[in-house]
Scaffold this active site. Structure first.
Site, PDB file in Angstrom:
ATOM      1  N   GLU A 124      -2.166 -10.785  -2.257  1.00 48.68           N
ATOM      2  CA  GLU A 124      -1.797 -10.286  -3.586  1.00 48.68           C
ATOM      3  C   GLU A 124      -1.248 -11.399  -4.475  1.00 48.68           C
ATOM      4  OE1 GLU A 124       0.790  -6.945  -2.622  1.00 48.68           O
ATOM      5  OE2 GLU A 124      -0.959  -5.632  -2.531  1.00 48.68           O
TER       6      GLU A 124
ATOM      7  N   ASP B  21      -2.242   0.472   3.692  1.00 45.55           N
ATOM      8  CA  ASP B  21      -0.966   0.145   3.052  1.00 45.55           C
ATOM      9  C   ASP B  21       0.050   1.287   3.090  1.00 45.55           C
ATOM     10  OD1 ASP B  21       0.937  -1.099   1.611  1.00 45.55           O
ATOM     11  OD2 ASP B  21      -0.255  -1.475  -0.173  1.00 45.55           O
TER      12      ASP B  21
ATOM     13  N   GLU C   7       7.509   4.444  -1.219  1.00 45.64           N
ATOM     14  CA  GLU C   7       6.595   4.028  -2.290  1.00 45.64           C
ATOM     15  C   GLU C   7       5.441   5.003  -2.441  1.00 45.64           C
ATOM     16  OE1 GLU C   7       4.988   0.121  -1.646  1.00 45.64           O
ATOM     17  OE2 GLU C   7       3.712   0.214  -3.421  1.00 45.64           O
TER      18      GLU C   7
HETATM   19  C1  BDP Z   1       2.359  -2.895  -1.430  1.00 50.03           C
HETATM   20  C2  BDP Z   1       3.369  -2.829  -2.544  1.00 50.03           C
HETATM   21  C3  BDP Z   1       3.708  -4.195  -3.093  1.00 50.03           C
HETATM   22  C4  BDP Z   1       4.102  -5.109  -1.953  1.00 50.03           C
HETATM   23  C5  BDP Z   1       3.005  -5.115  -0.903  1.00 50.03           C
HETATM   24  C6  BDP Z   1       3.384  -5.908   0.335  1.00 50.03           C
HETATM   25  O1  BDP Z   1       2.849  -2.027  -3.592  1.00 50.03           O
HETATM   26  O2  BDP Z   1       4.742  -4.060  -4.026  1.00 50.03           O
HETATM   27  O3  BDP Z   1       4.354  -6.391  -2.415  1.00 50.03           O
HETATM   28  O4  BDP Z   1       2.765  -3.815  -0.448  1.00 50.03           O
HETATM   29  O5  BDP Z   1       3.652  -5.298   1.352  1.00 50.03           O
HETATM   30  O6  BDP Z   1       2.300  -1.645  -0.806  1.00 50.03           O
HETATM   31  O7  BDP Z   1       3.390  -7.124   0.295  1.00 50.03           O
END
Ligand code: BDP
Length: 718
Positions: free
Chosen positions: A305, A379, A407
């Site tokens: 990401e 996720d 979340e």
């Molecule tokens: C996702 C979240 C994000 C996190 C990412 C992670 O939306 O904010 O940075 O996971 O685990 O679910 O790195």
């Protein structure tokens, strides 16, 4: 006038004494309200004795003196000699303890375990609480207090307990500016501006709460990391927290930004094979250990990401992790390297990417590297099949990453008890070494004989007065710690003991609330993502449903990518005719999922694109079943509301009212999820909402038009 003040003072005192703001978590220690038990406890505990002093034993002493006084409503004496009704606390090496507890017992409990045993000495009954270390003894004290708070008998005690995994860790996604990525319980509890000189009482209570459930490691900062945390000014602040946590057996980890050598080191590269870079990290590690001699190590999100990582320099995850591991090794530090990666360029099913990336690296990581794998291949969704990396890397230590912060499960407004979700993952059979190769055995190191092991969870803690926003979200923090200590505990056991400690021991209350808690996760799956739907929440902020969303820059950030609804059906074909993600599992596992007719319906749309009129086990068509589940989810929330309302007056009004209000929000949002999803999927199925169900009172356009520019928890690495 004077009278008025006296009255006001009394009211305030009563209020303060009984204020149930949730701050005390499960560490309440109010007077035992069962007179028979109270008598039993008072007889058994007339005084306490510690073999020695040490920072940890002193913490245990303060805890026991305060808490026993609260529970027994009498002053507890500190003794310096053994007497009847004494609780004796110490460690194996103390001669008196050694004379009372056998070596055999100490051999069973490892470094952090404990024994609680009633023994006779000179015809006198005493209770011994001991560990091989002082921290073990501290854990024993908390367990002993738990027995009292949950109204267990303490006659003839013989408890021997050792943790399932070594590293029991909370990962805070806290930014330096005190915002919390995906945090729904206020701001970060770390007040960086006032540290190191101002030690907030919260830090101590946080350490107590963690120690009470065996959590022994915390990563303080967001995995989307800011390199500033590694500068001297911040390390001094971190050291102050480490000093608070140390007596409680808690080690600090920091999320390290891979490009820190450039950002704070003035180097031109962060290439892990560059000598200057390696030297920089070695010096950084040396510096950190000067401030924090028991520093745990680094947690790293790399090439995920948008975060920097070794692949920026055409190096592998192993190159990156090993470079950091080498810097930490002289100090016995470890690297926790996250497997949550999916590439910007790959168009392959996101489900498969972490496995594809990491599986070939099995055996290539240093001994002090742990690979942290999320509990699902996508996720942290309300329901995911277990991650195929569990069991696939026998030569690598793999640990789980759960998410306590909700979340994807209603933020901190929905009552969702997550123990059943954690258990579902831990109890999944990977078949890596034949039947019985459970995820729990992979991560506790027993399947492949690993020397380090761990479980972590993304924290749900903030500076809200009750720490977690929703009073019941405390239960998820609690459940994680308890399961990391003992992954054989059942969700029901954990719920039971949490309710008794957090609220009361009243049977009707405990039974009703336990039933609600145990059903709550499935309820949430039903009104959010039934039958294996996943990742259909609002874009970016992740608040509420948005199955229609399809304009994200990446295909796999779009809900439409995951549900693939069309006029033929719905679901992601991950069998051999589709992405073939199933091939990443052992054959016994893929067999369970690959046939549309026998696939467990909970996972159906995870693995199959299913025709709308496909007949489900219930005899209903897929469309009808989807509606049925969405409606059942909402009904169950209403049932929770009724159950809770029936408990009015049984507990304090403060928390009763809070939960009642939150359940009202949960009901509204469950209806929102149900209506939005049913209306949207109906545009493909073209089938009616079955008769007898209340029809959505708003249009799909209405739901599609909802905007949440200020939804909480959106982070960034600040
Ligand atoms: C996702 C979240 C994000 C996190 C990412 C992670 O939306 O904010 O940075 O996971 O685990 O679910 O790195």
């Amino acid at each position: 006038m004077k009278k008025y003040f006296v009255l006001l003072y009394c009211c305030l005192t009563v209020y303060t004494l009984h204020a149930e703001d949730g701050y005390r978590l499960w560490l309440r220690y109010d007077k035992i309200d069962n007179s028979k038990l109270l008598q039993e406890y008072r007889n058994a505990i007339s005084s306490i004795q510690f073999t020695r002093t040490s920072p940890t034993l002193n913490a245990a002493k303060e805890e026991l003196l305060n808490d026993l006084q609260g529970l027994l409503d009498k002053k507890i004496q500190l003794q310096d000699k053994i007497d009847n009704g004494i609780v004796l606390i110490g460690a194996a090496a103390d001669s008196i303890i050694h004379s009372l507890i056998s070596n055999d017992t100490f051999n069973k409990i490892g470094k952090e375990g404990f024994v609680i045993k009633t023994v006779k000495r000179n015809e006198k009954n005493i209770i011994v609480i001991a560990g091989n270390t002082d921290v073990g003894a501290l854990y024993g004290c908390f367990h002993f207090l738990r027995l009292l708070q949950t109204h267990q008998t303490i006659q003839h005690l013989s408890i021997v307990s050792a943790p399932s995994v070594q590293l029991r860790m909370l990962d805070h996604w806290d930014n330096l500016n005190r915002t919390v990525e995906r945090g729904y319980a206020g701001m970060s509890i770390w007040n960086w501006q006032k540290l190191p000189d101002y030690i907030d009482r919260r830090y101590i209570d946080y350490a107590r709460a963690n120690a009470s459930i065996g959590i022994n490691a915390v990563a303080l900062n967001n995995v989307n990391a800011n390199a500033t945390i590694l500068t001297k000014d911040y390390l001094i602040k971190v050291a102050a927290l480490a000093n608070v946590f140390r007596p409680y057996g808690i080690k600090i980890f920091l999320s390290a930004r891979f490009s820190a050598p450039i950002e704070i080191g003035g180097l031109k590269t962060a290439d892990p094979l560059d000598e200057q870079v390696q030297k920089w990290w070695k010096q950084k590690a040396d510096e950190i250990y000067q401030y924090i001699p028991d520093f745990g190590g680094f947690l790293v999100k790399a090439n995920s990401e948008g975060q920097p990582g070794p692949q920026n320099y055409n190096r592998t995850h192993a190159d990156g992790a090993n470079m950091l591991a080498d810097a930490l090794a002289p100090h016995n530090g470890i690297v926790i390297w996250r497997a949550f990666v999916y590439s910007n360029d790959t168009i392959d099913d996101r489900f498969k990417q972490a496995y594809n990336e990491f599986k070939p690296l099995d055996g290539k990581f240093r001994k002090n590297v742990l690979i942290q794998v999320k509990n699902g291949p996508i996720d942290f969704q309300p329901r995911e099949p277990f991650h195929p990396l569990f069991g696939a890397m026998p030569q690598t230590q793999v640990m789980t990453e759960f998410q306590l912060t909700q979340e994807y499960l209603g933020f901190s407004t929905h009552l969702v008890f997550l123990a059943p979700l954690f258990k579902e993952c831990l109890d999944a059979d990977t078949y890596a070494k034949g039947q019985g190769s459970f995820v729990s055995k992979v991560i506790d190191g027993s399947l492949d004989n690993h020397s380090i092991s761990g479980m972590s969870a993304v924290s749900n803690i903030g500076n809200d007065i009750n720490w977690t926003g929703h009073p019941f979200a405390q239960a998820n923090w609690y459940a994680f710690g308890r399961l990391a200590w003992n992954h054989d505990l059942t969700s029901a056991q954990i719920a039971d003991e949490w309710i008794r400690q957090t609220f009361i021991n009243d049977k009707r209350f405990v039974d009703t609330v336990k039933t609600m808690m145990l059903a709550s996760r499935e309820t949430t799956v039903d009104y959010m993502t039934p039958l294996g739907l996943h990742h259909i929440m609002g874009y970016s902020h992740h608040y509420g449903p948005a199955p229609w969303y399809n304009t994200a820059t990446r295909a796999d950030w779009n809900p439409t990518y995951f549900h693939k609804a069309d006029t033929a059906g719905i679901g992601f074909d991950r069998t051999a005719t589709g992405s073939n993600a199933l091939s990443q599992y052992a054959p016994e596992v893929s067999k369970k999922f690959e046939d549309i007719n026998t696939c467990d319906e909970k996972y159906l749309l995870w693995f199959h694109h299913v025709p709308w009129n496909f007949k489900i086990n219930s005899g209903r068509s897929l469309w009808d079943e989807l509606c049925y589940k969405y409606y059942a989810g909402v009904d169950s929330v209403r049932w929770m509301q009724r159950s809770w309302n029936n408990l009015q007056g049984v507990i304090d009004d403060e928390r009763f009212e809070q939960v009642k209000m939150l359940l009202t929000i949960q009901e509204k949002e469950a209806v929102w999820w149900r209506n939005a999803c049913v209306l949207y999927f109906q545009t493909f199925s073209k089938m009616p909402v079955p008769k007898g169900f209340e029809q959505p009172d708003k249009s799909l356009e209405y739901y599609e038009g909802l905007q949440f520019p200020y939804a909480p928890g959106i982070g960034g690495n600040q």
